[in-house]
Motif scaffolding. Structure first.
Motif, PDB file in Angstrom:
ATOM      1  N   TYR A   1      -0.683  -6.017  -2.084  1.00 16.93           N
ATOM      2  CA  TYR A   1       0.435  -6.784  -1.532  1.00 16.93           C
ATOM      3  C   TYR A   1       1.791  -6.393  -2.133  1.00 16.93           C
ATOM      4  O   TYR A   1       2.815  -6.961  -1.764  1.00 16.93           O
TER       5      TYR A   1
ATOM      6  N   LEU B   1       5.084  -5.715  -0.048  1.00 16.05           N
ATOM      7  CA  LEU B   1       5.661  -6.727   0.846  1.00 16.05           C
ATOM      8  C   LEU B   1       7.151  -6.915   0.578  1.00 16.05           C
ATOM      9  O   LEU B   1       7.929  -7.212   1.485  1.00 16.05           O
ATOM     10  N   THR B   2       7.567  -6.720  -0.674  1.00 13.57           N
ATOM     11  CA  THR B   2       8.987  -6.859  -1.004  1.00 13.57           C
ATOM     12  C   THR B   2       9.825  -5.801  -0.296  1.00 13.57           C
ATOM     13  O   THR B   2      10.967  -6.050   0.085  1.00 13.57           O
ATOM     14  N   VAL B   3       9.260  -4.609  -0.075  1.00 13.34           N
ATOM     15  CA  VAL B   3       9.972  -3.546   0.639  1.00 13.34           C
ATOM     16  C   VAL B   3      10.089  -3.896   2.120  1.00 13.34           C
ATOM     17  O   VAL B   3      11.127  -3.663   2.742  1.00 13.34           O
TER      18      VAL B   3
ATOM     19  N   LEU C   1      10.295  -6.867   3.280  1.00 16.46           N
ATOM     20  CA  LEU C   1      11.327  -7.905   3.349  1.00 16.46           C
ATOM     21  C   LEU C   1      12.723  -7.302   3.248  1.00 16.46           C
ATOM     22  O   LEU C   1      13.618  -7.652   4.024  1.00 16.46           O
ATOM     23  N   LEU C   2      12.931  -6.369   2.293  1.00 17.36           N
ATOM     24  CA  LEU C   2      14.235  -5.715   2.146  1.00 17.36           C
ATOM     25  C   LEU C   2      14.612  -4.957   3.418  1.00 17.36           C
ATOM     26  O   LEU C   2      15.758  -5.039   3.886  1.00 17.36           O
TER      27      LEU C   2
ATOM     28  N   ARG D   1       3.458 -13.593  -4.220  1.00 19.07           N
ATOM     29  CA  ARG D   1       3.995 -12.768  -5.315  1.00 19.07           C
ATOM     30  C   ARG D   1       4.408 -11.392  -4.822  1.00 19.07           C
ATOM     31  O   ARG D   1       5.304 -10.754  -5.393  1.00 19.07           O
ATOM     32  N   GLY D   2       3.775 -10.902  -3.746  1.00 18.75           N
ATOM     33  CA  GLY D   2       4.112  -9.583  -3.216  1.00 18.75           C
ATOM     34  C   GLY D   2       5.520  -9.496  -2.659  1.00 18.75           C
ATOM     35  O   GLY D   2       6.100  -8.405  -2.572  1.00 18.75           O
ATOM     36  N   PHE D   3       6.102 -10.640  -2.276  1.00 19.84           N
ATOM     37  CA  PHE D   3       7.469 -10.635  -1.750  1.00 19.84           C
ATOM     38  C   PHE D   3       8.517 -10.589  -2.858  1.00 19.84           C
ATOM     39  O   PHE D   3       9.701 -10.402  -2.584  1.00 19.84           O
ATOM     40  N   ALA D   4       8.101 -10.776  -4.102  1.00 18.93           N
ATOM     41  CA  ALA D   4       9.047 -10.750  -5.224  1.00 18.93           C
ATOM     42  C   ALA D   4       9.322  -9.304  -5.634  1.00 18.93           C
ATOM     43  O   ALA D   4       8.405  -8.478  -5.660  1.00 18.93           O
ATOM     44  N   PRO D   5      10.587  -8.953  -5.940  1.00 20.84           N
ATOM     45  CA  PRO D   5      10.913  -7.585  -6.381  1.00 20.84           C
ATOM     46  C   PRO D   5      10.145  -7.206  -7.637  1.00 20.84           C
ATOM     47  O   PRO D   5       9.877  -8.050  -8.505  1.00 20.84           O
ATOM     48  N   THR D   6       9.781  -5.939  -7.741  1.00 26.16           N
ATOM     49  CA  THR D   6       9.049  -5.453  -8.900  1.00 26.16           C
ATOM     50  C   THR D   6       9.538  -4.063  -9.282  1.00 26.16           C
ATOM     51  O   THR D   6       9.823  -3.230  -8.413  1.00 26.16           O
TER      52      THR D   6
END
Length: 444
Positions: free
Chosen positions: A69, A72-74, A76-77, A203-208
Motif C-alpha cells: 500500500y 497510495l501516497t503517490v 493521491l499526489l 497509512r499508505g496515503f501518508a507521505p514516506t
C-alpha cells in the motif's frame, strides 16, 4: 489580427468555437440551485476516465503487487496535481473562449504552434494506443477474442460516439458515467473479496521517505505520476467545458468557472477512488499473497481466481478493464478532434477525424500483437506511457502561462496561489522527465 486592445493580448483573433457542433449545446439555468449545479456535471467525468485508463492499471498493479500500500501516497499526489491543472483548464476555456489548442495557436508564432501540434498529436496517438490495447485485452479475457481481432474491433467505437453525439452531448456523458458506475461496482466486489488491511491502506496515503530511498519504488512512483497526469486531458477539458451555455457576463463566467471546477474536482476524486482500488486490490491479492510484481493485465486476471478463491473476481476485473478501455477511447477521440481543429483550424467531418486517429493507433497495435502477442502488447502499453510523460510539459507550461496572464484572461486571471502551485507541479514533472531520460540513456 496582431496584438491590439481588442485582441486581449492574443496574437490572433479567436476563430470558430471549440467543438462547434456541440459548443453551447447544453443550457444552464440562471437561477442558483441544484438544477444549475447538475447542468455543469459531466465534463469532469469525461476527463476522469483518462486518469484510470489501461496505462494507469499497469502502473498501479505493479506498484501494489511489489510494494503493498506504500504507493497510495503517490496516487493521491498525482490526483491533487490533476485537480489543480484541470481547474486551470476550466478557467482558460470559460474566460478566454478558447481551448488549450486554440490558445497555443493564437498566442505563439506559427512554427512554435506547429511543433506543439505535432507533440499533441503524438500524445493523443499514444493515449489511443494504450486504450486500444487495453480494450483488446479486455475482449480477450472476457470472450477469448484473439488480440489481433480485438484491436480491429475497437475501431467500431467510432460509430458509437457518432451516434451518441447525434442524440446530444449529454448522451456521451451519460454513457461514460454509466461505464464508471459499472467499474465502481466491479472493484467494490473485488475489494470485498480481497479483504485488505484497512489500517495499512490508511497509512499508505501518508507521505514516506522510503520512496526516495528505494530506487525501484521511486521508479514505479514516477510511472504512476506519469501515467496519471495525461496531456490530452488538458486539451479535452478546456474544449468540452464550453459545451455549457451559461450567462456570458463577468459574474456569469465566475459562476461557471466555480461550478466547472467543482465538477472536475468531484469527478477526479472519484477517479482517485478507482485508481486506489486497483492498487489496493494488487496489494491485498498479489503482494500479501506472495505473487511478486504483477504488471501484466492478463497475468493479473489469471491470478485473481486462486488468490481470492472466487471465479467471480477475474470476470469482474475483465469487465472493469473493458469499460475503462471503451470510456478512454471515447475521450481520446474527442480530444483528437479538438487538437486538430484548434491548432490547424482544419475542420474535418467528426467521423473522418476520429477514424484517422483510430487507424493511426490501430496499425502499430495490430502489428505488434500479431508479431509478439500479449507480451509485445504489454511492452507497447508501457512505451505509450513514456511518450505521454515526455509530452506533458509541452501542454502544462502553456496552460500555466496563459491562465496567469492578465492581458489574456482579464479579471478572470488565475489567483497567484494557484499559479504558484501549478508552476511547482510543472517543475516537478519536468524534473521527473529529466530523470526518466537520464535513466533511459544510462540504462539504469
Amino acid at each position: 489580427m496582431l496584438d491590439d486592445v481588442s485582441s486581449g493580448g492574443w496574437r490572433l483573433e479567436r476563430g470558430d468555437p471549440a467543438l462547434s457542433e456541440v459548443h453551447g449545446s447544453i443550457s444552464v439555468p440562471k437561477q442558483a440551485g441544484l438544477r444549475r449545479i447538475f447542468a455543469f456535471l459531466g465534463p469532469g467525468f469525461l476527463v476522469a476516465t483518462g486518469y484510470m485508463d489501461p496505462g494507469n492499471w499497469a502502473t498501479s498493479l505493479a506498484g501494489g503487487s511489489k510494494f503493498g500500500y506504500a504507493l497510495l501516497t503517490v496516487a493521491l499526489l498525482s490526483n491533487m496535481i490533476a485537480i489543480l491543472l484541470q481547474a486551470l483548464c476550466s478557467r482558460l476555456g470559460i474566460a478566454s473562449g478558447r481551448d488549450l489548442a486554440q490558445a497555443c495557436r493564437d498566442a505563439f508564432p506559427r512554427p512554435v504552434a506547429f511543433v506543439l501540434w505535432l507533440l499533441a498529436e503524438a500524445a493523443i496517438c499514444a493515449t489511443d494506443l494504450a486504450e486500444v490495447i487495453g480494450t483488446a485485452i479486455g475482449l480477450n479475457l472476457l470472450f477469448g477474442l484473439p488480440l489481433e481481432i480485438g484491436v480491429v474491433v475497437t475501431a467500431l467505437d467510432v460509430f458509437l460516439i457518432l451516434w451518441l453525439q447525434r442524440l446530444g452531448f449529454r448522451w456521451v456523458e451519460a454513457m461514460v458515467v454509466g461505464m464508471l458506475a459499472i467499474i465502481t461496482l466491479c472493484f467494490g466486489v473485488q475489494i470485498a473479496l480481497a479483504d485488505p488491511d484497512w489500517g495499512a491502506v490508511i497509512r499508505g496515503f501518508a507521505p514516506t521517505t522510503e520512496i526516495l530511498r528505494n530506487p525501484d519504488m521511486l521508479y514505479l512512483a514516477l510511472g504512476i505520476l506519469g501515467a496519471t497526469v495525461m496531456p490530452h486531458n488538458l486539451y479535452l477539458h478546456s474544449a468540452i467545458v464550453q459545451t455549457r451555455r451559461h450567462d456570458g457576463t463577468l459574474e456569469g463566467k465566475r459562476v461557471a468557472i466555480r461550478l466547472a471546477t467543482f465538477d472536475s474536482t468531484f469527478a477526479l476524486m472519484f477517479a482517485l477512488t478507482i485508481n486506489a482500488s486497483i492498487l489496493i486490490l494488487a496489494a491485498s491479492a498479489f503482494h500479501a499473497g506472495g505473487a511478486g510484481e504483477v504488471a501484466d493485465l492478463g497475468k493479473a486476471h489469471e491470478l485473481l481466481n486462486p488468490l481470492l478463491g472466487s471465479a467471480l473476481a477475474p470476470t469482474l476485473f475483465a469487465v472493469a478493464l473493458l469499460c475503462c478501455g471503451l470510456n478512454s477511447t471515447v475521450t481520446a477521440t474527442i480530444a483528437g478532434q479538438a487538437v486538430m481543429e484548434g491548432f490547424l483550424r482544419l475542420r474535418l467531418q467528426p467521423w473522418l477525424r476520429r477514424l484517422i486517429t483510430r487507424v493511426i493507433a490501430i496499425v502499430p497495435a495490430a502489428l505488434v500483437t500479431i508479431a509478439y502477442g500479449e507480451q509485445g502488447a504489454g511492452a507497447l502499453l508501457i512505451f505509450s506511457q513514456v511518450i505521454l510523460s515526455l509530452q506533458l510539459p509541452f501542454a502544462i507550461v502553456p496552460l500555466v502561462l496563459f491562465t496567469a496572464d492578465r492581458r489574456k484572461m482579464g479579471a478572470l486571471v488565475a489567483p497567484r496561489w494557484q499559479t504558484v502551485l501549478a508552476a511547482l507541479a510543472a517543475a516537478l514533472i519536468i524534473a521527473l522527465n529529466a530523470k526518466l531520460l537520464v535513466d533511459l540513456v544510462t540504462g539504469s
